[in-house]
Design an enzyme around this catalytic site. Structure first.
Site, PDB file in Angstrom:
ATOM      1  N   HIS A  33       5.682   6.418  -0.479  1.00  0.00           N
ATOM      2  CA  HIS A  33       6.253   5.183  -0.778  1.00  0.00           C
ATOM      3  C   HIS A  33       5.429   3.810  -0.532  1.00  0.00           C
ATOM      4  O   HIS A  33       4.479   3.891  -0.008  1.00  0.00           O
ATOM      5  CB  HIS A  33       7.630   5.161   0.126  1.00  0.00           C
ATOM      6  CG  HIS A  33       7.165   4.968   1.577  1.00  0.00           C
ATOM      7  ND1 HIS A  33       6.923   6.005   2.284  1.00  0.00           N
ATOM      8  CD2 HIS A  33       7.193   3.910   2.269  1.00  0.00           C
ATOM      9  CE1 HIS A  33       6.503   5.694   3.488  1.00  0.00           C
ATOM     10  NE2 HIS A  33       6.813   4.079   3.427  1.00  0.00           N
ATOM     11  N   HIS A  52       0.783  -1.158   0.048  1.00  0.00           N
ATOM     12  CA  HIS A  52      -0.005  -0.067  -0.094  1.00  0.00           C
ATOM     13  C   HIS A  52       0.841   0.940   0.125  1.00  0.00           C
ATOM     14  O   HIS A  52       2.081   1.222   0.284  1.00  0.00           O
ATOM     15  CB  HIS A  52      -0.927  -0.090   1.114  1.00  0.00           C
ATOM     16  CG  HIS A  52       0.017   0.005   2.655  1.00  0.00           C
ATOM     17  ND1 HIS A  52       0.717  -0.815   3.093  1.00  0.00           N
ATOM     18  CD2 HIS A  52       0.284   1.266   3.144  1.00  0.00           C
ATOM     19  CE1 HIS A  52       1.277  -0.446   3.999  1.00  0.00           C
ATOM     20  NE2 HIS A  52       1.231   0.746   4.175  1.00  0.00           N
TER      21      HIS A  52
HETATM   22  O1  3AM Z   1       4.409   0.793   5.113  1.00  0.00           O
HETATM   23  P1  3AM Z   1       4.309   2.258   5.451  1.00  0.00           P
HETATM   24  O2  3AM Z   1       5.652   2.673   5.820  1.00  0.00           O
HETATM   25  O3  3AM Z   1       3.907   3.215   4.401  1.00  0.00           O
HETATM   26  O4  3AM Z   1       5.128   2.534   8.625  1.00  0.00           O
HETATM   27  C1  3AM Z   1       3.754   1.964   9.010  1.00  0.00           C
HETATM   28  C2  3AM Z   1       3.042   1.687   7.645  1.00  0.00           C
HETATM   29  O5  3AM Z   1       3.396   2.566   6.396  1.00  0.00           O
HETATM   30  C3  3AM Z   1       3.220   3.215   9.334  1.00  0.00           C
HETATM   31  O6  3AM Z   1       1.769   3.097   8.964  1.00  0.00           O
HETATM   32  C4  3AM Z   1       1.594   2.357   7.678  1.00  0.00           C
HETATM   33  C5  3AM Z   1       0.536   1.235   8.480  1.00  0.00           C
HETATM   34  O7  3AM Z   1       1.183   0.345   9.595  1.00  0.00           O
HETATM   35  N1  3AM Z   1       3.280   3.698  10.664  1.00  0.00           N
HETATM   36  C6  3AM Z   1       3.298   2.676  11.821  1.00  0.00           C
HETATM   37  N2  3AM Z   1       3.585   3.406  12.920  1.00  0.00           N
HETATM   38  C7  3AM Z   1       3.914   4.594  12.513  1.00  0.00           C
HETATM   39  C8  3AM Z   1       4.009   5.880  13.281  1.00  0.00           C
HETATM   40  N3  3AM Z   1       4.262   5.856  14.613  1.00  0.00           N
HETATM   41  C9  3AM Z   1       3.852   4.758  11.013  1.00  0.00           C
HETATM   42  N4  3AM Z   1       3.631   5.985  10.621  1.00  0.00           N
HETATM   43  C10 3AM Z   1       4.118   6.968  11.397  1.00  0.00           C
HETATM   44  N5  3AM Z   1       4.156   7.072  12.674  1.00  0.00           N
END
Ligand code: 3AM
Length: 176
Positions: free
Chosen positions: A125, A43
């Site tokens: 990304h 995603h």
């Molecule tokens: O796969 P991506 O990086 O696009 O990294 C986590 C993931 O995104 C992000 O939310 C998405 C679904 O889990 N994520 C998890 N914890 C996070 C946080 N504390 C976060 N993004 C920002 N702050």
């Protein structure tokens, strides 16, 4: 206190692009690069909300439903590695304005509803691997695919039996 759910807004990948990404990853990265993200979990995050109460979720769904944003095309033509975060990703060299605007509006409404937003700039990304903390060779020739964003969704991140899966709760169209 009502139950909280771990939520985020994101764009999903159509099945054909999902397959292309998985094949490209398998062709270009050794298996021990990190923890590969499952095909169904690929995603592009627009706004991470964190643990959200039912009340906040309702407010954010209502905001999402009122967003007047158009569909857009996103060229997937960039790749990289963030060693600190342990993420290998696919992205774009030139983020289209409608994508940046959609993420900005979702992130600002999230912040207004008390969902902490990272101070880091939004870098669109698609994560391919997590826990990729050692050096990773990024292929010099990156792909050139198009993601047609025709809707965005609210997802729940569910951790069960040692695995994370993302469940689509609701989606909203991004008309042409
Ligand atoms: O796969 P991506 O990086 O696009 O990294 C986590 C993931 O995104 C992000 O939310 C998405 C679904 O889990 N994520 C998890 N914890 C996070 C946080 N504390 C976060 N993004 C920002 N702050």
């Amino acid at each position: 206190m009502s139950a909280q759910r771990r939520l985020f807004f994101a764009l999903s990948l159509p099945p054909k692009l999902q397959k292309q990404v998985i094949q490209w990853r398998a062709d270009h990265f050794p298996e021990d690069t990190g923890r590969p993200i499952a095909a169904a979990n690929l995603h592009l995050t627009l706004a991470f909300l964190g643990e959200v109460s039912e009340q906040k979720e309702t407010a954010l769904r209502s905001v999402a439903g009122r967003i007047d944003a158009k569909g857009f095309s996103l060229c997937i033509d960039d790749a990289g590695h963030w060693p600190g975060a342990g993420v290998v990703w696919l992205g774009t060299r030139r983020a289209p304005r409608p994508l940046l605007q959609l993420a900005e509006i979702l992130r600002s409404h999230a912040a207004r509803n008390g969902c902490y937003q990272s101070a880091l700039p939004f870098h669109p990304h698609i994560s391919l691997f997590r826990a990729a903390t050692r050096q990773v060779a990024i292929p010099p020739a990156t792909p050139h695919w198009t993601l047609e964003a025709l809707e965005f969704g609210l997802y729940q991140s569910i951790y069960e039996r040692g695995r994370t899966r993302y469940s689509l709760l609701q989606s909203w169209p991004l008309p042409a």
